[in-house]
Design an enzyme around this catalytic site. Structure first.
Site, PDB file in Angstrom:
ATOM      1  CB  SER A  42      -0.945  -0.083   1.181  1.00  0.00           C
ATOM      2  OG  SER A  42      -1.510   1.254   1.500  1.00  0.00           O
ATOM      3  CE1 TYR A  57      -4.407  -2.085   5.050  1.00  0.00           C
ATOM      4  CE2 TYR A  57      -3.025  -0.266   4.638  1.00  0.00           C
ATOM      5  CZ  TYR A  57      -3.781  -1.065   3.955  1.00  0.00           C
ATOM      6  OH  TYR A  57      -3.826  -1.225   2.697  1.00  0.00           O
TER       7      TYR A  57
HETATM    8  P1  NAD Z   1     -11.439  -6.407  -0.169  1.00  0.00           P
HETATM    9  O1  NAD Z   1     -12.050  -6.481   1.081  1.00  0.00           O
HETATM   10  O2  NAD Z   1     -12.301  -6.300  -1.527  1.00  0.00           O
HETATM   11  O3  NAD Z   1     -10.307  -7.629  -0.490  1.00  0.00           O
HETATM   12  C1  NAD Z   1      -9.694  -8.271   0.465  1.00  0.00           C
HETATM   13  C2  NAD Z   1      -9.642  -9.833   0.325  1.00  0.00           C
HETATM   14  O4  NAD Z   1      -8.941 -10.324   1.336  1.00  0.00           O
HETATM   15  C3  NAD Z   1     -11.094 -10.281   0.070  1.00  0.00           C
HETATM   16  O5  NAD Z   1     -10.975 -11.245  -0.988  1.00  0.00           O
HETATM   17  C4  NAD Z   1     -11.092 -10.971   1.506  1.00  0.00           C
HETATM   18  O6  NAD Z   1     -12.255 -11.976   1.439  1.00  0.00           O
HETATM   19  C5  NAD Z   1      -9.740 -11.591   1.852  1.00  0.00           C
HETATM   20  N1  NAD Z   1      -9.515 -11.442   2.883  1.00  0.00           N
HETATM   21  C6  NAD Z   1     -10.006 -10.971   4.247  1.00  0.00           C
HETATM   22  N2  NAD Z   1      -9.519 -11.800   5.294  1.00  0.00           N
HETATM   23  C7  NAD Z   1      -9.034 -12.821   4.986  1.00  0.00           C
HETATM   24  C8  NAD Z   1      -8.695 -14.091   5.549  1.00  0.00           C
HETATM   25  N3  NAD Z   1      -8.629 -14.047   6.937  1.00  0.00           N
HETATM   26  N4  NAD Z   1      -8.273 -15.111   4.778  1.00  0.00           N
HETATM   27  C9  NAD Z   1      -8.197 -15.267   3.453  1.00  0.00           C
HETATM   28  N5  NAD Z   1      -8.581 -14.000   2.946  1.00  0.00           N
HETATM   29  C10 NAD Z   1      -9.201 -12.930   3.498  1.00  0.00           C
HETATM   30  O7  NAD Z   1     -10.254  -5.198  -0.133  1.00  0.00           O
HETATM   31  P2  NAD Z   1      -9.195  -4.670  -1.417  1.00  0.00           P
HETATM   32  O8  NAD Z   1      -9.586  -3.146  -1.512  1.00  0.00           O
HETATM   33  O9  NAD Z   1      -9.328  -5.476  -2.632  1.00  0.00           O
HETATM   34  O10 NAD Z   1      -7.948  -5.070  -0.542  1.00  0.00           O
HETATM   35  C11 NAD Z   1      -6.980  -5.943  -1.128  1.00  0.00           C
HETATM   36  C12 NAD Z   1      -5.632  -5.584  -0.708  1.00  0.00           C
HETATM   37  O11 NAD Z   1      -5.071  -4.242  -1.380  1.00  0.00           O
HETATM   38  C13 NAD Z   1      -5.382  -5.586   0.765  1.00  0.00           C
HETATM   39  O12 NAD Z   1      -4.191  -6.328   1.063  1.00  0.00           O
HETATM   40  C14 NAD Z   1      -5.335  -4.168   0.931  1.00  0.00           C
HETATM   41  O13 NAD Z   1      -4.599  -3.745   1.991  1.00  0.00           O
HETATM   42  C15 NAD Z   1      -4.690  -3.641  -0.310  1.00  0.00           C
HETATM   43  N6  NAD Z   1      -4.933  -2.218  -0.620  1.00  0.00           N
HETATM   44  C16 NAD Z   1      -6.202  -1.714  -0.831  1.00  0.00           C
HETATM   45  C17 NAD Z   1      -6.221  -0.417  -1.111  1.00  0.00           C
HETATM   46  C18 NAD Z   1      -7.835   0.199  -1.724  1.00  0.00           C
HETATM   47  O14 NAD Z   1      -7.930   1.342  -1.753  1.00  0.00           O
HETATM   48  N7  NAD Z   1      -8.721  -0.592  -1.922  1.00  0.00           N
HETATM   49  C19 NAD Z   1      -5.123   0.390  -1.317  1.00  0.00           C
HETATM   50  C20 NAD Z   1      -3.861   0.150  -0.904  1.00  0.00           C
HETATM   51  C21 NAD Z   1      -4.069  -1.364  -0.827  1.00  0.00           C
END
Ligand code: NAD
Length: 257
Positions: free
Chosen positions: A139, A152
């Site tokens: 991130s 985080y």
């Molecule tokens: P999201 O909630 O849509 O996806 C998260 C995924 O992780 C989902 O598929 C969820 O089911 C899975 N997950 C959660 N807990 C779990 C567990 N215990 N075991 C297995 N799987 C699990 O969110 P996203 O925004 O797509 O985030 C994905 C990644 O991107 C994360 O690591 C997040 O920190 C990172 N990220 C997101 C953003 C953003 O703006 N959306 C920005 C920077 C980084």
């Protein structure tokens, strides 16, 4: 670019960025293993849909990545892992002195420790085939901080550090390890927060997006899951064979500030 013949395991891929990355890798011809902690018919249907759409093999394996043993089992059950995308992640927002201990432990377990466990399980498989790509979805918060997101930010900085060590331990083995550092990405989760923010701030959608959510993103545009997927596919390509141990920001200029 073709990833035909490669097997990709994408953690946390039944929604958001993970699903977008999985779709891009399938489009490039990779066999897919999707994952999350649930085991619903719709999770398996998602894999079947990707298989039909892109003409690749795809399956869904349930594993709760808060458990290190389950994280290692995921890779063992996948059977092959040429490409590992560590994407699963959760968030909790609270000041440090009020931060619930169980939320701290859970975020460190899912966002950081699972990356160690899946990597440890995947490296022997990559070494046996003389090729591998590890892409960790960190991130902008792996490079900079914000208040109230201590767990985080600690986890994501940890992922960036772990990425560098993994790269050094595999540098001579045609295995690369890099971290993608997205700014705000428009996922269903982020989209769902917009109406609440509109109410809280008494703003319209455009103002909330520009002045609240993207306050620190100079481009004033969300990144898309397709852009994170495309960056992942690039890191898996031959053009990126000498890119290892580094971070690629997809953040509209956030970390240039
Ligand atoms: P999201 O909630 O849509 O996806 C998260 C995924 O992780 C989902 O598929 C969820 O089911 C899975 N997950 C959660 N807990 C779990 C567990 N215990 N075991 C297995 N799987 C699990 O969110 P996203 O925004 O797509 O985030 C994905 C990644 O991107 C994360 O690591 C997040 O920190 C990172 N990220 C997101 C953003 C953003 O703006 N959306 C920005 C920077 C980084």
């Amino acid at each position: 670019m073709s990833l035909a013949g490669k097997t990709a395991v994408v953690t946390g891929s039944n929604s958001g960025i993970g699903l977008g990355v999985a779709r891009c890798l399938a489009e490039a011809g990779a066999k897919l293993v999707l994952n999350s902690f649930t085991d619903r018919d719709e999770d398996h249907a998602l894999a079947e849909g990707i298989a039909a759409e892109f003409g690749v093999k795809a399956r869904y394996i349930q594993a709760d990545l808060s458990d290190g043993y389950a994280a290692r089992q995921l890779i063992e059950n996948a059977g092959a892992c040429d490409i590992l995308v560590n994407n699963a992640g959760i968030q909790h927002v609270a000041p440090i002195e009020d931060f619930p201990v169980e939320q701290w432990d859970r975020i460190i377990a899912i966002n950081l420790s699972s990356v160690f466990h899946t990597t440890a399980a995947a490296l022997p498989l990559m070494r046996s085939r003389g090729w591998g790509r590890i892409v960790n979805v960190a991130s902008a918060h792996g490079l900079t901080a914000s208040p109230f997101k201590s767990a985080y930010i600690a986890a994501k900085h940890g992922v960036v550090g772990f990425t560098k060590t993994t790269a050094l331990e595999t540098a001579e083995e045609k295995i690369t390890c890099n971290a993608i550092c997205p700014g705000y990405v428009l996922t269903p989760l982020v989209e769902a927060q917009i109406p609440d923010q509109m109410k809280t701030h008494g703003m319209d959608r455009e103002q909330v997006v520009r002045d609240v959510m993207l306050a620190r993103q100079p481009s004033k545009e969300f990144a898309t899951v397709e852009q994170i997927g495309g960056t992942t596919a690039f890191l898996c390509s031959e053009a990126a064979a000498q890119i290892t141990g580094t971070t690629i920001s997809v953040d509209g200029g956030w970390t240039a500030l």
